[in-house]
Design a protein around this motif. Structure first.
Motif, PDB file in Angstrom:
ATOM      1  N   LYS A   1       0.801  -1.221   0.000  1.00  0.00           N
ATOM      2  CA  LYS A   1       0.000   0.000   0.000  1.00  0.00           C
ATOM      3  C   LYS A   1       0.837   1.276   0.000  1.00  0.00           C
ATOM      4  CE  LYS A   1      -4.351  -1.361   0.078  1.00  0.00           C
ATOM      5  NZ  LYS A   1      -5.376  -0.875  -0.868  1.00  0.00           N
ATOM      6  N   ILE A   2       1.749   1.363   0.941  1.00  0.00           N
ATOM      7  CA  ILE A   2       2.374   2.652   1.214  1.00  0.00           C
ATOM      8  C   ILE A   2       3.400   3.042   0.159  1.00  0.00           C
ATOM      9  CG2 ILE A   2       3.855   3.868   2.862  1.00  0.00           C
ATOM     10  CD1 ILE A   2       2.268   2.301   5.048  1.00  0.00           C
ATOM     11  N   ILE A   3       4.331   2.162  -0.139  1.00  0.00           N
ATOM     12  CA  ILE A   3       5.339   2.506  -1.151  1.00  0.00           C
ATOM     13  C   ILE A   3       4.687   2.708  -2.522  1.00  0.00           C
ATOM     14  CG2 ILE A   3       7.399   1.718  -2.373  1.00  0.00           C
ATOM     15  CD1 ILE A   3       7.883   2.779   0.481  1.00  0.00           C
ATOM     16  N   PRO A   4       3.762   1.849  -2.960  1.00  0.00           N
ATOM     17  CA  PRO A   4       3.088   2.146  -4.238  1.00  0.00           C
ATOM     18  C   PRO A   4       2.394   3.502  -4.240  1.00  0.00           C
ATOM     19  CG  PRO A   4       2.693  -0.132  -3.624  1.00  0.00           C
ATOM     20  CD  PRO A   4       3.378   0.512  -2.443  1.00  0.00           C
ATOM     21  N   HIS A   5       1.757   3.856  -3.115  1.00  0.00           N
ATOM     22  CA  HIS A   5       1.093   5.166  -3.044  1.00  0.00           C
ATOM     23  C   HIS A   5       2.117   6.296  -3.129  1.00  0.00           C
ATOM     24  CE1 HIS A   5      -1.584   8.375  -1.769  1.00  0.00           C
ATOM     25  NE2 HIS A   5      -0.709   8.688  -0.829  1.00  0.00           N
ATOM     26  N   LEU A   6       3.225   6.175  -2.431  1.00  0.00           N
ATOM     27  CA  LEU A   6       4.247   7.217  -2.460  1.00  0.00           C
ATOM     28  C   LEU A   6       4.849   7.359  -3.855  1.00  0.00           C
ATOM     29  CD1 LEU A   6       6.073   6.556   0.935  1.00  0.00           C
ATOM     30  CD2 LEU A   6       4.762   8.601   0.331  1.00  0.00           C
ATOM     31  N   ILE A   7       5.088   6.226  -4.526  1.00  0.00           N
ATOM     32  CA  ILE A   7       5.647   6.285  -5.883  1.00  0.00           C
ATOM     33  C   ILE A   7       4.686   7.001  -6.820  1.00  0.00           C
ATOM     34  CG2 ILE A   7       6.281   4.875  -7.870  1.00  0.00           C
ATOM     35  CD1 ILE A   7       7.475   2.845  -5.906  1.00  0.00           C
ATOM     36  N   ASP A   8       3.402   6.674  -6.707  1.00  0.00           N
ATOM     37  CA  ASP A   8       2.403   7.350  -7.553  1.00  0.00           C
ATOM     38  C   ASP A   8       2.338   8.846  -7.248  1.00  0.00           C
ATOM     39  OD1 ASP A   8       1.778   4.990  -8.787  1.00  0.00           O
ATOM     40  OD2 ASP A   8      -0.029   4.604  -7.612  1.00  0.00           O
ATOM     41  N   ALA A   9       2.383   9.183  -5.954  1.00  0.00           N
ATOM     42  CA  ALA A   9       2.263  10.582  -5.552  1.00  0.00           C
ATOM     43  C   ALA A   9       3.464  11.405  -6.004  1.00  0.00           C
ATOM     44  CB  ALA A   9       2.104  10.667  -4.031  1.00  0.00           C
ATOM     45  N   LYS A  10       4.631  10.768  -6.099  1.00  0.00           N
ATOM     46  CA  LYS A  10       5.849  11.485  -6.465  1.00  0.00           C
ATOM     47  C   LYS A  10       6.090  11.520  -7.971  1.00  0.00           C
ATOM     48  CE  LYS A  10       8.415  10.428  -2.201  1.00  0.00           C
ATOM     49  NZ  LYS A  10       9.140  11.684  -1.956  1.00  0.00           N
ATOM     50  N   GLU A  11       5.283  10.802  -8.728  1.00  0.00           N
ATOM     51  CA  GLU A  11       5.557  10.623 -10.157  1.00  0.00           C
ATOM     52  C   GLU A  11       5.691  11.932 -10.908  1.00  0.00           C
ATOM     53  OE1 GLU A  11       3.864   8.001 -13.932  1.00  0.00           O
ATOM     54  OE2 GLU A  11       2.672   8.208 -12.092  1.00  0.00           O
ATOM     55  N   LYS A  12       4.881  12.913 -10.549  1.00  0.00           N
ATOM     56  CA  LYS A  12       4.886  14.182 -11.289  1.00  0.00           C
ATOM     57  C   LYS A  12       5.622  15.292 -10.532  1.00  0.00           C
ATOM     58  CE  LYS A  12       0.639  13.122 -13.786  1.00  0.00           C
ATOM     59  NZ  LYS A  12      -0.753  13.545 -14.094  1.00  0.00           N
ATOM     60  N   THR A  13       6.396  14.915  -9.531  1.00  0.00           N
ATOM     61  CA  THR A  13       7.164  15.906  -8.779  1.00  0.00           C
ATOM     62  C   THR A  13       8.566  16.021  -9.359  1.00  0.00           C
ATOM     63  OG1 THR A  13       8.090  14.354  -7.164  1.00  0.00           O
ATOM     64  CG2 THR A  13       5.869  15.225  -6.721  1.00  0.00           C
ATOM     65  N   ALA A  14       9.352  16.936  -8.782  1.00  0.00           N
ATOM     66  CA  ALA A  14      10.727  17.133  -9.256  1.00  0.00           C
ATOM     67  C   ALA A  14      11.635  15.964  -8.868  1.00  0.00           C
ATOM     68  CB  ALA A  14      11.282  18.432  -8.687  1.00  0.00           C
ATOM     69  N   TYR A  15      11.206  15.161  -7.874  1.00  0.00           N
ATOM     70  CA  TYR A  15      12.040  14.051  -7.390  1.00  0.00           C
ATOM     71  C   TYR A  15      11.224  12.764  -7.362  1.00  0.00           C
ATOM     72  CZ  TYR A  15      14.745  18.077  -5.844  1.00  0.00           C
ATOM     73  OH  TYR A  15      15.433  19.260  -5.788  1.00  0.00           O
ATOM     74  N   PRO A  16      10.891  12.212  -8.518  1.00  0.00           N
ATOM     75  CA  PRO A  16       9.988  11.054  -8.572  1.00  0.00           C
ATOM     76  C   PRO A  16      10.578   9.761  -8.015  1.00  0.00           C
ATOM     77  CG  PRO A  16      10.871  11.526 -10.743  1.00  0.00           C
ATOM     78  CD  PRO A  16      11.292  12.663  -9.858  1.00  0.00           C
ATOM     79  N   THR A  17      11.907   9.686  -7.883  1.00  0.00           N
ATOM     80  CA  THR A  17      12.523   8.449  -7.393  1.00  0.00           C
ATOM     81  C   THR A  17      13.163   8.631  -6.018  1.00  0.00           C
ATOM     82  OG1 THR A  17      14.623   8.931  -8.520  1.00  0.00           O
ATOM     83  CG2 THR A  17      12.971   7.645  -9.741  1.00  0.00           C
ATOM     84  N   ARG A  18      12.782   9.679  -5.303  1.00  0.00           N
ATOM     85  CA  ARG A  18      13.369   9.934  -3.988  1.00  0.00           C
ATOM     86  C   ARG A  18      12.446   9.392  -2.891  1.00  0.00           C
ATOM     87  NH1 ARG A  18      15.149  15.916  -2.239  1.00  0.00           N
ATOM     88  NH2 ARG A  18      16.852  15.373  -3.668  1.00  0.00           N
ATOM     89  N   LEU A  19      13.007   8.573  -2.015  1.00  0.00           N
ATOM     90  CA  LEU A  19      12.288   8.063  -0.852  1.00  0.00           C
ATOM     91  C   LEU A  19      13.170   8.214   0.373  1.00  0.00           C
ATOM     92  CD1 LEU A  19      10.731   4.732  -2.232  1.00  0.00           C
ATOM     93  CD2 LEU A  19       9.484   6.814  -1.615  1.00  0.00           C
ATOM     94  N   ARG A  20      12.582   8.736   1.438  1.00  0.00           N
ATOM     95  CA  ARG A  20      13.301   8.928   2.700  1.00  0.00           C
ATOM     96  C   ARG A  20      12.542   8.194   3.813  1.00  0.00           C
ATOM     97  NH1 ARG A  20      16.529  10.144  -0.396  1.00  0.00           N
ATOM     98  NH2 ARG A  20      17.721  12.079  -0.629  1.00  0.00           N
ATOM     99  N   ILE A  21      13.216   7.260   4.460  1.00  0.00           N
ATOM    100  CA  ILE A  21      12.590   6.460   5.515  1.00  0.00           C
ATOM    101  C   ILE A  21      13.489   6.504   6.745  1.00  0.00           C
ATOM    102  CG2 ILE A  21      11.782   4.153   6.177  1.00  0.00           C
ATOM    103  CD1 ILE A  21      11.308   3.583   3.208  1.00  0.00           C
ATOM    104  N   TRP A  22      12.881   6.631   7.925  1.00  0.00           N
ATOM    105  CA  TRP A  22      13.619   6.679   9.189  1.00  0.00           C
ATOM    106  C   TRP A  22      13.168   5.532  10.079  1.00  0.00           C
ATOM    107  CZ3 TRP A  22      13.009  11.204  13.257  1.00  0.00           C
ATOM    108  CH2 TRP A  22      13.915  10.985  14.309  1.00  0.00           C
ATOM    109  N   SER A  23      14.119   4.724  10.495  1.00  0.00           N
ATOM    110  CA  SER A  23      13.892   3.701  11.519  1.00  0.00           C
ATOM    111  C   SER A  23      14.438   4.264  12.830  1.00  0.00           C
ATOM    112  CB  SER A  23      14.595   2.393  11.147  1.00  0.00           C
ATOM    113  OG  SER A  23      14.521   1.453  12.204  1.00  0.00           O
ATOM    114  N   ALA A  24      13.540   4.791  13.660  1.00  0.00           N
ATOM    115  CA  ALA A  24      13.930   5.459  14.910  1.00  0.00           C
ATOM    116  C   ALA A  24      13.865   4.452  16.056  1.00  0.00           C
ATOM    117  CB  ALA A  24      12.985   6.633  15.185  1.00  0.00           C
TER     118      ALA A  24
END
Length: 283
Positions: free
Chosen positions: A92-115
């Motif tokens: 769910k989440i990564i596919p949604h993020l990829i779709d949401a970023k598709e038309k942005t300036a950084y379509p292949t950028r993902l930032r994840i934090w394991s705190a």
């Protein structure tokens, strides 16, 4: 013979540990203090655990303070713990993020934090999940930031070497063959997966200066050891650290009421994830 911890000792050590890293120890944790700090009491020639705590408060004893934190915060973990968050991430989440970023300036950028990443099994599980989803992952701009308050935990996580029984717990056998290689002492995570992760010691009580913003934050089974006031403060700062369309995973024992008015819950793949208000609901 191991030195017994009195009620005064437990209070002194509990207060120190809470001040150093936020972890709250109950009055019944004398046995834990004895088991984990007994060797330090002997090494520093202390007559009690209270004396050890007093020594740690000395301005010149930062090394002792860090060692106490290491011994009192390292907890058991495993790969793909409570598998449902990783299923939600994948389906769910990564596919949604990829779709949401598709038309942005950084379509292949993902930032994840394991705190509160402990010895690294969680961030490595995240990296393996992403690698399964994105065949050309090393052509993407992906960063998994993994932090823990324990120096020892970060050292173990950075090397990526795990005994056989740790690798056998929770890790699908095909992942071991694909993402690990035999090593002295057990199995080591491959360089291709390790390169996706940046490990750093960080205290969640302190400001997140320079950390940047994240698409996803995992902080599971950490805040349950904090006081209610510190939990609320932590979740507020997580909200400030998430992108507008971000996601927060917490442990199943963390109360939703602690997540304040800044988040709303969504259920995916038997897992509850929290979104900042104003995010686009994922159906």
């Amino acid at each position: 013979m191991q030195l017994a911890a009195s009620a005064t000792d437990v209070e002194a050590v509990s207060t120190l540990v809470s001040e150093l890293c936020g972890v709250t120890l109950g009055a019944s944790k004398g046995y834990l203090i004895e088991a984990r700090l007994g060797e330090l009491v002997d090494r520093f020639h202390c007559g009690s655990y209270q004396e050890l705590a007093n020594q740690a408060r000395s301005l010149m004893n930062d090394a002792l303070r860090r060692e106490i934190v290491d011994k009192m915060t390292t907890n058991e973990t495993l790969f793909f713990r409570d598998r449902s968050p990783f299923e939600a991430l994948q389906h769910k989440i990564i596919p949604h993020l990829i779709d949401a970023k598709e038309k942005t300036a950084y379509p292949t950028r993902l930032r994840i934090w394991s705190a509160g990443c402990s010895t690294g099994q969680e961030p490595y599980s995240i990296a393996m999940t992403l690698s399964e989803m994105i065949p050309d992952i090393h052509d993407w701009d992906i960063s998994i930031f993994a932090t823990d308050v324990s120096d020892d935990a970060i050292k173990t996580a950075s090397t990526g070497v795990y005994a056989a029984h740790h690798v056998e717990r929770g890790l699908p056998s095909q992942f071991r063959e694909k993402y690990f290689q035999p090593s002295t002492g057990g199995w080591q995570v491959t360089d291709a997966i390790r390169s996706l992760i940046r490990f750093q010691r960080a205290n969640l009580l302190e400001p997140f200066t320079g950390f940047g913003r994240f698409d996803v934050i995992f902080c599971r089974n950490v805040a349950i050891y904090f006081t209610p006031e510190r939990r609320v403060d932590l979740f507020k700062r997580f909200a400030d650290s998430l992108s507008a369309d971000g996601y927060l995973f917490v442990g199943s024992a963390e109360a939703p009421s602690d997540l304040t008015h800044r988040f709303f819950p969504e259920d995916h793949c038997r897992s509850t994830v929290y979104r900042p208000h104003g995010s686009t609901s994922l159906t």
